[in-house]
Enzyme design. Sequence first.
Site, PDB file in Angstrom:
ATOM      1  N   GLY A  86     -26.056  46.323  40.722  1.00  0.00           N
ATOM      2  CA  GLY A  86     -26.780  47.538  40.382  1.00  0.00           C
ATOM      3  C   GLY A  86     -26.976  47.621  38.878  1.00  0.00           C
ATOM      4  CD  GLN A 112     -25.454  49.701  33.608  1.00  0.00           C
ATOM      5  OE1 GLN A 112     -25.960  49.826  34.724  1.00  0.00           O
ATOM      6  NE2 GLN A 112     -24.474  48.849  33.372  1.00  0.00           N
ATOM      7  CB  CYS A 144     -19.451  48.219  34.523  1.00  0.00           C
ATOM      8  SG  CYS A 144     -20.844  49.129  33.844  1.00  0.00           S
ATOM      9  CG  LEU A 145     -24.139  44.084  34.946  1.00  0.00           C
ATOM     10  CD1 LEU A 145     -25.628  44.028  35.274  1.00  0.00           C
ATOM     11  CD2 LEU A 145     -23.517  42.699  35.003  1.00  0.00           C
ATOM     12  CG  HIS A 170     -20.487  51.684  39.148  1.00  0.00           C
ATOM     13  ND1 HIS A 170     -19.300  51.147  38.720  1.00  0.00           N
ATOM     14  CD2 HIS A 170     -21.424  51.321  38.216  1.00  0.00           C
ATOM     15  CE1 HIS A 170     -19.514  50.500  37.571  1.00  0.00           C
ATOM     16  NE2 HIS A 170     -20.796  50.582  37.252  1.00  0.00           N
ATOM     17  CD  GLU A 171     -25.222  50.702  39.210  1.00  0.00           C
ATOM     18  OE1 GLU A 171     -25.707  50.995  38.099  1.00  0.00           O
ATOM     19  OE2 GLU A 171     -24.419  49.768  39.363  1.00  0.00           O
ATOM     20  CG  HIS A 202     -24.027  53.609  34.591  1.00  0.00           C
ATOM     21  ND1 HIS A 202     -23.319  53.330  33.446  1.00  0.00           N
ATOM     22  CD2 HIS A 202     -23.731  52.604  35.449  1.00  0.00           C
ATOM     23  CE1 HIS A 202     -22.624  52.211  33.608  1.00  0.00           C
ATOM     24  NE2 HIS A 202     -22.857  51.750  34.822  1.00  0.00           N
TER      25      HIS A 202
HETATM   26 ZN    ZN Z   1     -21.990  50.050  35.571  1.00  0.00          ZN
END
Ligand code: ZN
Length: 189
Positions: free
Chosen positions: A49, A54, A107-108, A149-150, A153
């Site tokens: 995701g 991000q 997480c990226l 999670h997404e 953000h």
């Molecule tokens: Zn993340």
Amino acid sequence: MAILSVARMGHPILRRKAKPVDPMEIRTKEFQSLVDDMVETMRDLDGVGLAAPQVYRSIRLAVVELTDDNPRYPENGGAGELSGLQVFINPKITKLTRKKARNWEGCLSVPGLRGLVARPDKVRVKYLDREGKSRTRVVEGFLAIVLQHEFDHLDGVLYVDRLVDSKFLVFEEEFEKHVINEVDSEAAS
Ligand code: ZN
């Protein structure tokens, strides 16, 4: 299409509450190519995701794609019927269970780390798709975790804010060496 650079923990954009997308903008070329670029970026980094903040865009947009063979999340098994690319615009989430499932999240924007987080694993999500159509879905399991999670953000929240305990923040390499094996042997015993 282009691969976008990803903001890392510490950049203030990740802590900002993102603005709703104007539904009139969804069908514009600019917006659609942002979605395409986010998908390409997510795939390039083997993410499941990616949320717009991000990639330095503070708007309420996230892309999610579960696949059967994501190298970052082999422990979650196949995606099965949850697989496929999905685009969420202005999502609203409702928790449908009090029961929480524990998952090792990554997480990226927090590269190299994993942390154990507990979240309800059944939710209802109302959102606009990339055509601007309003949709409502009930989602369970790993996909429900990924969506929470997404969407966190979009509110400036990172998974590290939700750790079960700070002891459960580990490096990915150690996770692969020790934690996955532990989980496997627990399951076997
Ligand atoms: Zn993340």
